[in-house]
Enzyme design. Structure first.
Site, PDB file in Angstrom:
ATOM      1  N   GLU A 271       0.760  -1.315   0.150  1.00 30.10           N
ATOM      2  CA  GLU A 271      -0.074   0.117   0.142  1.00 30.10           C
ATOM      3  C   GLU A 271       0.792   1.290   0.179  1.00 30.10           C
ATOM      4  O   GLU A 271       0.385   2.392   0.370  1.00 30.10           O
ATOM      5  CB  GLU A 271      -0.997  -0.059   1.216  1.00 30.10           C
ATOM      6  CG  GLU A 271      -0.090   0.105   2.613  1.00 30.10           C
ATOM      7  CD  GLU A 271       0.274  -1.062   3.409  1.00 30.10           C
ATOM      8  OE1 GLU A 271       0.402  -2.371   2.626  1.00 30.10           O
ATOM      9  OE2 GLU A 271       0.364  -0.966   4.475  1.00 30.10           O
ATOM     10  N   GLU A 305      -5.517  -2.639  -0.483  1.00 24.74           N
ATOM     11  CA  GLU A 305      -4.528  -1.912  -0.633  1.00 24.74           C
ATOM     12  C   GLU A 305      -5.091  -0.515  -0.377  1.00 24.74           C
ATOM     13  O   GLU A 305      -4.608   0.580   0.198  1.00 24.74           O
ATOM     14  CB  GLU A 305      -3.880  -2.135  -1.752  1.00 24.74           C
ATOM     15  CG  GLU A 305      -3.251  -3.467  -1.717  1.00 24.74           C
ATOM     16  CD  GLU A 305      -2.573  -3.931  -0.415  1.00 24.74           C
ATOM     17  OE1 GLU A 305      -1.988  -3.252   0.188  1.00 24.74           O
ATOM     18  OE2 GLU A 305      -2.404  -5.120  -0.275  1.00 24.74           O
ATOM     19  N   HIS A 308      -5.848   0.898   2.871  1.00 23.95           N
ATOM     20  CA  HIS A 308      -4.807   1.316   3.458  1.00 23.95           C
ATOM     21  C   HIS A 308      -4.629   2.820   3.628  1.00 23.95           C
ATOM     22  O   HIS A 308      -3.964   3.337   4.548  1.00 23.95           O
ATOM     23  CB  HIS A 308      -3.843   0.361   3.164  1.00 23.95           C
ATOM     24  CG  HIS A 308      -3.523  -0.919   3.969  1.00 23.95           C
ATOM     25  ND1 HIS A 308      -3.510  -0.959   5.192  1.00 23.95           N
ATOM     26  CD2 HIS A 308      -2.936  -2.072   3.296  1.00 23.95           C
ATOM     27  CE1 HIS A 308      -3.316  -2.458   5.693  1.00 23.95           C
ATOM     28  NE2 HIS A 308      -2.900  -2.958   4.437  1.00 23.95           N
ATOM     29  N   GLU A 327      -3.599  -3.849   9.549  1.00 23.88           N
ATOM     30  CA  GLU A 327      -3.889  -5.115   8.632  1.00 23.88           C
ATOM     31  C   GLU A 327      -5.272  -5.525   9.371  1.00 23.88           C
ATOM     32  O   GLU A 327      -6.204  -6.003   8.388  1.00 23.88           O
ATOM     33  CB  GLU A 327      -2.911  -5.936   8.979  1.00 23.88           C
ATOM     34  CG  GLU A 327      -1.532  -5.771   8.113  1.00 23.88           C
ATOM     35  CD  GLU A 327      -1.610  -5.235   6.888  1.00 23.88           C
ATOM     36  OE1 GLU A 327      -2.707  -5.455   6.185  1.00 23.88           O
ATOM     37  OE2 GLU A 327      -0.787  -4.534   6.266  1.00 23.88           O
TER      38      GLU A 327
HETATM   39  N1  PHE Z   1       1.129  -4.457   3.771  1.00 25.33           N
HETATM   40  C1  PHE Z   1       0.904  -5.411   2.680  1.00 25.33           C
HETATM   41  C2  PHE Z   1      -0.750  -5.534   2.726  1.00 25.33           C
HETATM   42  O1  PHE Z   1      -1.414  -5.048   2.363  1.00 25.33           O
HETATM   43  C3  PHE Z   1       1.519  -6.690   2.929  1.00 25.33           C
HETATM   44  C4  PHE Z   1       2.988  -6.673   2.762  1.00 25.33           C
HETATM   45  C5  PHE Z   1       3.820  -6.996   3.935  1.00 25.33           C
HETATM   46  C6  PHE Z   1       3.510  -6.647   1.556  1.00 25.33           C
HETATM   47  C7  PHE Z   1       5.094  -7.026   3.813  1.00 25.33           C
HETATM   48  C8  PHE Z   1       4.905  -6.706   1.390  1.00 25.33           C
HETATM   49  C9  PHE Z   1       5.614  -6.823   2.304  1.00 25.33           C
HETATM   50  O2  PHE Z   1      -1.325  -6.375   3.543  1.00 25.33           O
HETATM   51 ZN    ZN Z   2      -2.584  -4.997   4.197  1.00 24.67          ZN
END
Ligand code: PHE
Ligand code: ZN
Length: 886
Positions: A271, A305, A308, A327
């Site tokens: 994101e 995404e 986020h 998350e």
């Molecule tokens: N933050 C991302 C998600 O949307 C996941 C992610 C974590 C991607 C670590 C890459 C590295 O959930």
């Molecule tokens: Zn996420």
């Protein structure tokens, strides 16, 4: 076993940094093997930091090429530099400016963290700790800075240059073949949200007008030749943006929103502010190359995404222990979005099935951890089903407890109070407590206690008194942290179903809080008495799966069959059938292990037949009802001394029996509910296709001769969904037609990696011991590559995580195969290797021979030299060697 273990990071030891980094100016020159980065950091002391306090910045394998402090060189004895850390011993009075030059080789970056180049595209991945592979920095989420990024590259190699925020300036560099782009992101953000992309990319463009009338330019970038497959993702993006305005009042906050789809990516998507980077699997779909499931995933991940931007970016996490703050909440939001776009009950059932398949085993095994962990050695290993999926369940419970409006009020306060902050779970909960007046201290245990709570209930109807008594007990099983567990606040949505299938009204309730159809369990034990019941009710508890618990009740099998036919709550109807099936499968497994023939209650098939035959029900719901609990779920229910072969045989036997009884009836229902000939991704059509595939599965289970017809379905398939479903059945039943269909599929799709992944996965998940040889052979197939995470997941992870009989073959060869792959992969890509290692997460519940073999393979892996911290951490915890929280 390794001796030099890495240090444990503890929540209790959180301290803010000594210095703030207010501005970051980056100058990035993209060159395949010799990129360079100049970072200009404006630093200031935080309140309470004494002048001259050392400045310590994180690095990871960096090569320093230059260092200036307030424009002047830094004497050797004034700093200490290693690849992993930069220390300025006594910084000058603030504010001061540090300029750092580093050299990178993106082509050699196989870990796909930091800046890497694959398929000719430069991209970055900085969550969780990847920015420190680009430059020295306070690489942690509570350091928020305003970023300005200049990117430069050869025009022919990277005509497209993208950064966070808004584009400011772009142009050619006179007298060279290079050009540049300047991006500015006005929103302060942590380093993990930083991104740049450079490459020769194609794009689809669109616009979105926000609720307040601002026009946002949207683009989805992809490799050439793939643009036609971006349309659905763009549509999903616009729907997500609208939905977040309508449901949660959240508007987008930049002039542009860019998405880039890349083919080598460790996770699903990322994101980064204004510049989401996606595994192309979650962007590219069209009717010829995407299944219904792919469409649903693209829609959900695009939404996730995008959401986020508020839950994660505008309000980020204070530290990585708070990962669920962004998350869990964002998964909850994307689940709600999908529920609104599709069928709410069907989405809920699918989410609960996934939770039980992935999160419950994690919570019951050696890798169990609280939704908010208190310690970690490697944060990459905490992007788990518990943080994401159980984290979403916790938000859902909060909504159940406070009501939809109360939840919205709390969330509004959260956005008002914490916009621009790096927040904690305490901050989050305080908003809901303050806006509603509710006391959420006990509720907070959902973030602190690992393990799936067990709720047991005995119900008793007294016809003379017209009362129903329900006696509840709750407990949380022991988990690896060894902590004593306290009773939790468990919201149980319920109804008391009367003989006519309607919820009965009741009069007075004693024993505790019951409000708006929800029983609130708060004590270890409680007895609720409902009076004024004119008929004997069947209690329907945990409607909509209102809490992530295991429910043990004393419903009779007759009561359960009654609920299958009559419960007004669709989730509970499905659940009642699942519970009947689970009980029968457990019994059948036990019988098979004793060499006896299993027998099944014929009313089960009849009940499923009635559901399938009922055109008043959503076809997607009927398809789910016809899907038996998976082998993993049966194993979980058995709990120890598990024999995967017996479970598989039991499940096949029940499928055969059910198919023999109702395959024809289901086939007729399918004919009445055929999807239109031309593909539409709509949930309604997808449900009709799912029902068709359930019918195929039942007919093949009932009669091997049905394979001929399924091979015809394969040939004539008009959608990829149908073709894949047919292929899977042929291969998983080892039909004579399987090899020809596999060869045909390969020829058709050899040039489409995402579809070819399905070819690998279908073969990897064919039940039976002989699949290991097939998987080993496929690792040598020209189309297999350890460097492509999607391919590794398709072949290796599918085998380890979704093929219980193959992976757990009795001689232990599956385990040794997996540890071999992990050891090889770990040298290049530790985070993918560590994900594979979680395949051992349930080994302790296996019968002795398999358990011993798995343990031996894991120990051997643990003893190998130079394991990454990622893999070492998983192996040690899986073997139970992890030091506890003490
Ligand atoms: N933050 C991302 C998600 O949307 C996941 C992610 C974590 C991607 C670590 C890459 C590295 O959930
Ligand atoms: Zn996420």
């Amino acid at each position: 076993m390794r001796t030099e273990t890495s240090p444990v990071v503890r929540l209790s030891e959180y301290r803010p940094t000594e210095y703030a980094i207010d501005n970051v100016d980056l100058d990035i020159r993209l060159v395949p093997e010799a990129s360079s980065v100049k970072a200009r950091l404006s630093l200031s002391r935080r309140d309470g930091t004494a002048e001259g306090t050392p400045l310590i910045l994180d690095g990871d394998g960096l090569a320093l090429k230059g260092l200036l402090l307030n424009g002047m060189g830094v004497a050797d004895d004034a700093c200490t530099v290693t690849p992993d850390r930069l220390t300025i011993h006594a910084p000058p009075a603030d504010p001061f400016v540090l300029e750092i030059a580093t050299a990178l080789n993106p082509s050699a970056n196989k870990a796909l963290m930091g800046l890497y180049r694959s398929n000719g595209v430069y991209t970055t991945q900085c969550e969780a700790e990847g920015f420190r592979r680009i430059t020295y920095f306070s690489d942690r989420p509570d350091v928020l800075s305003v970023y300005t990024t200049r990117i430069e590259a050869r025009k022919s190699e990277a005509p497209i240059l993208l950064g966070n925020g808004n584009p400011v300036l772009a142009g050619d560099i006179a007298g060279t073949d290079r050009h540049f782009a300047l991006w500015h992101d006005p929103h302060p953000k942590p380093s993990y949200l930083f991104a740049v992309v450079g490459g020769d990319l194609d794009a689809v463009h669109d616009t979105f007008t926000t609720a307040s009338g601002r026009v946002v330019k949207l683009a989805i970038y992809c490799e050439h030749g793939k643009k036609d497959r971006c349309a659905y993702a763009m549509d999903a993006l616009k729907r997500s943006m609208r939905w977040d305005e309508e449901r949660f009042g959240r508007e987008y906050d930049l002039d542009v929103f860019n998405i880039v789809a890349v083919s080598d990516f460790n996770m699903g998507a990322m994101e980064n502010k204004g510049l989401n980077v996606f595994n192309d699997k979650y962007v590219l779909v069209d009717p010829q190359t995407g299944t219904d499931q792919d469409y649903a995933h693209v829609e959900a991940v695009i939404a996730h995404e995008y959401f986020h931007n508020w839950t994660g970016n505008r309000i980020t996490c204070r530290d990585w222990f708070q990962l669920c703050l962004k998350e869990g909440l964002t998964v909850f939001r994307d689940q709600e979005f999908s529920a609104d776009q599709r069928s709410r009950p069907v989405k809920r059932i699918a989410d609960v099935a996934a939770l039980r398949q992935h999160q419950f085993p994690e919570d019951a095994g050696p890798l169990a951890h609280p939704v908010r962990p208190e310690t970690y050695r490697e944060i990459n290993n905490f992007y788990t089903a518990t943080v994401y999926e159980k984290g979403a369940e916790v938000c859902r419970m909060l909504q159940t407890i406070l009501g939809e409006e109360g939840f919205r009020d709390g969330l509004d306060l959260y956005f008002r109070r914490h916009d621009g902050d790096a927040a904690t779970i305490e901050d989050f909960l305080a908003c809901f407590a303050d806006s509603s007046g509710a006391d959420l201290r006990q509720f907070a245990l959902w973030y602190e206690q690992a393990g799936t709570p067990i709720v047991s209930v005995r119900h008793d109807f007294d016809a003379d008194r017209q009362t129903l008594t329900m006696t509840f007990q709750q407990s949380v099983p022991e988990t690896p942290d060894g902590k004593a567990k306290k009773p939790m606040h468990i919201p149980l949505r319920f109804g008391l179903v009367g003989p006519d299938g309607q919820d009965l009204r009741y009069g007075h309730v004693s024993g505790g809080r019951v409000e708006k159809g929800v029983i609130h369990l708060t004590d270890a034990a409680a007895t609720f008495t409902f009076s004024g019941l004119t008929a004997r009710p069947v209690p329907s508890l945990l409607r909509g799966f209102s809490a992530p618990v295991r429910l043990e009740d004393n419903l009779s099998i007759d009561d359960r069959f009654f609920l299958v036919s009559h419960d007004p709550d669709p989730f509970s109807r499905w659940e009642a059938a699942q519970q009947i099936a689970l009980t029968m499968l457990q019994d059948a497994t036990a019988k098979l292990r004793q060499g006896e023939r299993p027998t099944f209650d014929p009313r089960f098939a009849e009940a499923l037949g009635r559901l399938a035959d009922n055109d008043g029900l959503d076809p997607a719901f009927r398809a789910l009802a016809l899907t038996l609990p998976g082998e993993t779920e049966v194993a979980q229910a058995i709990g120890d001394d598990v024999d995967p072969d017996a479970i598989h045989a039991a499940r096949r036997a029940l499928l055969t029996e059910t198919g023999s009884a109702i395959a024809t009836l289901v086939g007729e229902a399918v004919d009445r509910n055929a999807p239109p000939a031309t593909f539409r991704p709509e949930a309604e059509d997808a449900g009709r296709r799912a029902l068709r595939h359930a019918a195929w599965a039942l007919s093949l289970a009932a009669d091997k001769a049905a394979a001929g017809r399924i091979a015809e379905f394969y040939e004539q398939a008009e959608t990829l969904t149908d073709r894949v479903a047919a292929l899977r059945l042929l291969v998983h039943y080892r039909s004579g037609e399987a090899e020809r269909a596999l060869a045909n599929f390969y020829d058709r799709y050899r040039d489409n990696p995402l579809v070819l992944d399905k070819w690998f996965a279908i073969q990897a998940t064919a039940p039976g011991a002989q699949t290991l040889e097939r998987v080993e052979a496929l690792t040598a197939h020209p189309a297999f590559s350890m460097a492509t995470p999607n391919r590794v997941y398709a072949l290796i992870r599918s085998f380890a995580a979704a093929n219980p009989t193959g992976f757990n073959r009795a001689d232990g060869a599956g385990y040794r195969f997996l540890t071999g792959v992990i050891a090889t992969l770990d040298k290049d890509n530790p985070s993918v290797a560590a994900r594979l290692a979680t395949g051992f997460g349930s080994f302790a519940m296996l019968e002795e021979r398999r358990r011993t073999a798995a343990q031996a393979a894991l120990k051997a892996l643990g003893a190998s030299a130079n394991l990454s911290r990622d893999v070492a951490d998983i192996v040690e915890r899986t073997l139970g060697g992890e030091v506890s929280n003490a």
